[in-house]
Motif scaffolding. Structure first.
Motif, PDB file in Angstrom:
ATOM      1  N   THR A 206      -0.937  -1.374  10.184  1.00  0.00           N
ATOM      2  CA  THR A 206      -1.841  -0.022  11.208  1.00  0.00           C
ATOM      3  C   THR A 206      -2.961   0.308   9.946  1.00  0.00           C
ATOM      4  O   THR A 206      -3.604   1.139  10.017  1.00  0.00           O
ATOM      5  N   GLU A 207      -3.745  -0.966   9.093  1.00  0.00           N
ATOM      6  CA  GLU A 207      -4.058  -0.084   8.004  1.00  0.00           C
ATOM      7  C   GLU A 207      -5.544   0.279   8.897  1.00  0.00           C
ATOM      8  O   GLU A 207      -6.892   0.755   8.022  1.00  0.00           O
ATOM      9  N   GLU A 208      -6.222  -0.708   9.524  1.00  0.00           N
ATOM     10  CA  GLU A 208      -7.380  -0.883  10.398  1.00  0.00           C
ATOM     11  C   GLU A 208      -7.562  -0.394  11.218  1.00  0.00           C
ATOM     12  O   GLU A 208      -8.029   0.664  12.296  1.00  0.00           O
TER      13      GLU A 208
ATOM     14  N   ASN B 229       1.051  -1.682   0.238  1.00  0.00           N
ATOM     15  CA  ASN B 229      -0.458  -0.129   0.190  1.00  0.00           C
ATOM     16  C   ASN B 229       0.859   1.207  -0.423  1.00  0.00           C
ATOM     17  O   ASN B 229       2.111   1.386   0.683  1.00  0.00           O
TER      18      ASN B 229
ATOM     19  N   TYR C 235       6.463   3.873   0.362  1.00  0.00           N
ATOM     20  CA  TYR C 235       5.437   4.066   0.548  1.00  0.00           C
ATOM     21  C   TYR C 235       4.763   5.131   0.984  1.00  0.00           C
ATOM     22  O   TYR C 235       3.373   5.406   1.004  1.00  0.00           O
TER      23      TYR C 235
ATOM     24  N   TRP D  76       2.820  -0.940   7.822  1.00  0.00           N
ATOM     25  CA  TRP D  76       1.777  -1.692   7.161  1.00  0.00           C
ATOM     26  C   TRP D  76       0.841  -2.966   8.054  1.00  0.00           C
ATOM     27  O   TRP D  76      -0.372  -3.065   7.769  1.00  0.00           O
TER      28      TRP D  76
ATOM     29  N   TYR E  18       0.597   5.515   0.568  1.00  0.00           N
ATOM     30  CA  TYR E  18      -0.461   6.942   1.609  1.00  0.00           C
ATOM     31  C   TYR E  18       0.269   7.881   0.888  1.00  0.00           C
ATOM     32  O   TYR E  18       0.731   8.658   1.825  1.00  0.00           O
TER      33      TYR E  18
END
Length: 754
Positions: free
Chosen positions: A568-570, A473, A502, A566, A475
């Motif tokens: 910490t997405e939620e 991902n 990233y 990676w 950001y």
């Protein structure tokens, strides 16, 4: 006969004195004529300010007054872009027709000024503006001013903001705003800048920039502060932006449109007195105090008129203490068909004269204390220097008459300030180095490239058999701020390899007096007073001062934190994240409470100036100022509701935390007082953040802080933490110089980035 001979002898003997006397009489006559002309014009402008002239048109032609207007001219049926413009919230669109415009032109939420309607308006400029000319846009400007405009968005029918609902986030509408103040480029041409460089495109230049200066050395140092909102703001455009015909003819690709991408997150940059830049009429916001500058010259070509207007306006802006700014892209240009060779011919005046024009304007002076007089004076001086023709003088006088007729109040000329004087509205300012980034495949000037993973493999001595399943991902809406307690800037190259793929937007922060890094790293840096090692949270304030265009969040971390981002997405990006905050309540009004201080925080300085004393000072000041400050009032209210009334507070390790963009203002107001109170990091950050997110919504990131002898074997302790996200500290100087630690670091962390 004798008398004639005597007179002849007298004239011959006094010829020199007679000639001098005649010249004196001539000078007196010229002076009286000029003075009389100036007095007459001054009387005319004073009369225009005092009452409406009999030549003024009717006061209103439309009953619905609006504060925000969009003005375009079009000879086509409503384009997709114009339809979108008509839907821009809070704005009224007015379209100025011409003789080629379809007679049945109509669009909901738009006013069309047909050719017949224009004649009925009665403006004095009508007799000076030709048909089938872009300059008829001036009729739309006057119509908007006459009907209540306080903001005019100047654009074209092939141009539209990408996201209509976020339009107000790209331009500044308040009294003050945060951002950059440009500094002069190096060398003898410091009075002109290429604004595209700031937004990451160093080899691209706008229409109007002197072509002989393309490729000149640039200066990417800036002053950072809060300043009075610029009254003219030029927004950049992605896709096919406003470049000149030389650029198009030499850079075009057969069967492929020009596609230039600027840094859409770059902070706004304002140009102070003494620095000029070309700006156009295609994505430009004018505040009320700049409406006088909307006049478009009629004696130059279509491809020149808005550029010459922009240059003409800037020295006059300085006279009223106002400025021009450039903002990041909010628009994609889908350009109408152009004949580049025809454009080249029309822009010939720019190619030949832009350099001499900007030099002339940088040196131009006006002694009058009246803006309208200076407008006429500059127009006449540009005629004298052959930058445009005599008819512009008549046009500007008619324009001034019309401005008065429609009820416009011009700004006053302010006391002359020196070039380079501070524009900051308060005493605070800092400085920054900024390098815009771009995703353009043809012009990628990022500090990293597709080789960063190869470089990491080489650093770790990994073969290509080492891979990971970590989500890739990116950001783009996050600003990652990496801070330095101490100036170990020699390791920025490794941080770039780790994070840049990233996090496209990275800002480094520390003591700028000793800042130095590799020349090939085009990074951004802001100075903060963190030389003492305990106050790096000031970097959060400085990052907010820069006013990046990110829409989601900031992540602040020390350079010695290992961050497994990676995971910490939620996490809720609308709330504060951080390491755990201790449960114990501390009352900083008490003199000694060592028994209540958590074991990891039983430091002597918690009870000293950087701890209890500073916290008490900050909380007292916040409470006092909250009566006049809504944000501080909300902060105090939050603390009470979150179980921290009065002088109660908590502490916690704070080498990393996340701040939502939507909560930056309340953070800043409380944070500036905390920083001025000189409070230790581990007390300062919790003091601020516990007044923003409730304990239930605060996101605790799992991890570990190690101390003393533990730091000799950090990874033995890091590995004990299940599902850890943050690990502190790990010193790059140890990793780079110790093969054992490097291997452990690579196995523990780097392999997950490949």
């Amino acid at each position: 006969m004798k008398m004639l001979e005597i007179l002849k002898i007298y004239i011959e003997s006094n010829r020199k004195y007679i000639i001098i006397f005649a010249l004196v009489l001539l000078q007196i006559q010229v002076y009286l004529h000029i003075t009389r002309s100036d007095v007459i014009y001054e009387q005319q402008t004073q009369f225009l300010r005092s009452e409406r002239s009999s030549s003024c048109p009717p006061e209103k032609h439309w009953t619905n007054l609006r504060k925000k207007w969009i003005v375009v001219t079009s000879i086509s049926h409503p384009t997709e872009q114009v339809i979108k413009l008509s839907r821009l919230p809070e704005f009224q669109l007015v379209v100025v027709a011409d003789q080629k415009t379809p007679k049945d032109w109509t669009l909901e939420n738009a006013i069309i000024l047909s050719t017949e309607k224009q004649l009925q308006l009665g403006y004095n400029i009508l007799q000076h503006i030709p048909w089938n000319a872009y300059t008829r846009k001036m009729i739309g400007y006057l119509f908007a001013i006459q009907h209540g405009a306080e903001i005019i968005y100047d654009t074209d029918d092939d141009n539209v903001p990408n996201i209509l609902t976020d339009f107000d986030k790209y331009f500044a509408f308040g009294n003050t705003t945060r951002g950059f103040i440009a500094q002069s480029d190096v060398g003898e041409f410091g009075y002109i800048k290429n604004p595209y460089v700031h937004f990451g495109q160093r080899s691209v230049w706008p229409r109007g920039y002197p072509v002989e200066l393309v490729g000149s050395a640039t200066n990417n140092n800036y002053t950072v502060c809060r300043y009075t909102t610029p009254v003219i703001q030029q927004g950049l455009v992605n896709g096919d932006p406003d470049v000149d015909a030389i650029f198009r003819l030499t850079r075009k690709k057969m069967y492929k449109n020009i596609d230039i991408q600027f840094d859409g997150y770059a902070p706004q940059v304002v140009y102070p007195k003494g620095i000029l830049a070309p700006f156009n009429s295609q994505n430009t916001l004018f505040h009320y105090d700049s409406f006088w500058a909307l006049m478009l010259p009629v004696s130059v070509a279509f491809r020149v008129t808005d550029i010459w207007r922009g240059y003409w306006a800037q020295p006059l802006l300085w006279k009223i203490g106002k400025n021009l700014a450039f903002t990041a892209t909010n628009t994609t240009q889908v350009r109408n068909a152009h004949n580049y060779l025809k454009d080249f011919a029309e822009e010939n005046k720019i190619f030949l004269e832009a350099g001499s024009l900007v030099k002339f304007l940088a040196e131009w002076k006006c002694s009058s204390t009246d803006l309208y007089n200076c407008m006429v004076s500059l127009t006449e001086d540009m005629v004298t220097n052959k930058f445009w023709d005599e008819q512009e003088v008549s046009l500007v006088k008619a324009w001034i008459l019309d401005l008065n007729c429609v009820g416009y109040t011009p700004p006053v000329i302010v006391k002359e300030s020196k070039a380079g004087s501070s524009l900051c509205v308060n005493d605070f300012q800092t400085y920054s180095i900024f390098n815009g980034i771009t995703s353009n495949s043809d012009n990628n000037n990022n500090a990293t490239s597709i080789n960063e993973k190869y470089e990491l493999r080489k650093f770790c001595n990994f073969g290509f058999d080492v891979n990971t399943t970590v989500p890739k991902n990116i950001y783009p809406e996050t600003l990652l701020v990496i801070t330095f307690n101490f100036p170990h800037y020699e390791h920025i190259w490794l941080l770039e390899l780790i994070y840049r793929p990233y996090f496209p937007n990275i800002l480094y922060c520390g003591d700028g007096k000793t800042f130095k890094t590799r020349e090939d790293l085009e990074i951004s840096f802001v100075h903060a007073n963190v030389t003492d090692g305990w106050s790096w949270y000031e970097c959060a304030l400085r990052a907010i001062d820069m006013n990046y265009g990110i829409r989601q969040n900031y992540i602040f971390l020390s350079d010695d934190v290992v961050f497994e981002f990676w995971k910490t997405e939620e996490y809720d990006k609308d709330e504060i994240w951080g390491y755990k905050i201790e449960d114990q309540l501390l009352d900083v009004a008490l003199l000694n409470q060592s028994a209540l201080v958590p074991q990891d925080f039983a430091w002597e300085w918690n009870r000293g100036d950087l701890g209890r004393v500073g916290c008490l000072k900050a909380l007292t000041r916040i409470a006092n100022e909250s009566a006049q400050n809504e944000l501080l009032a909300q902060f105090v209210k939050n603390r009470g509701e979150f179980g921290l009334p009065g002088t109660l507070m908590k502490v916690g390790m704070s080498d990393i935390f996340q701040l939502p963009r939507i909560k930056e203002d309340i953070f800043y107001e409380a944070g500036r007082i905390v920083r001025e109170s000189e409070i230790l990091l581990e007390m300062a950050v919790p003091l601020i953040t516990t007044g923003i997110s409730s304990p239930e919504k605060y996101v605790t990131m799992p991890g570990i802080w190690i101390w003393n002898e533990q730091r000799s074997d950090p990874f033995a302790h890091f590995k004990k933490v299940q599902n850890g996200v943050i690990f502190h500290p790990i010193k790059f100087s140890s990793i780079v110089g110790n093969q054992k630690l490097r291997k452990e670091y690579c196995d523990f962390y780097i392999k997950y980035l490949l």
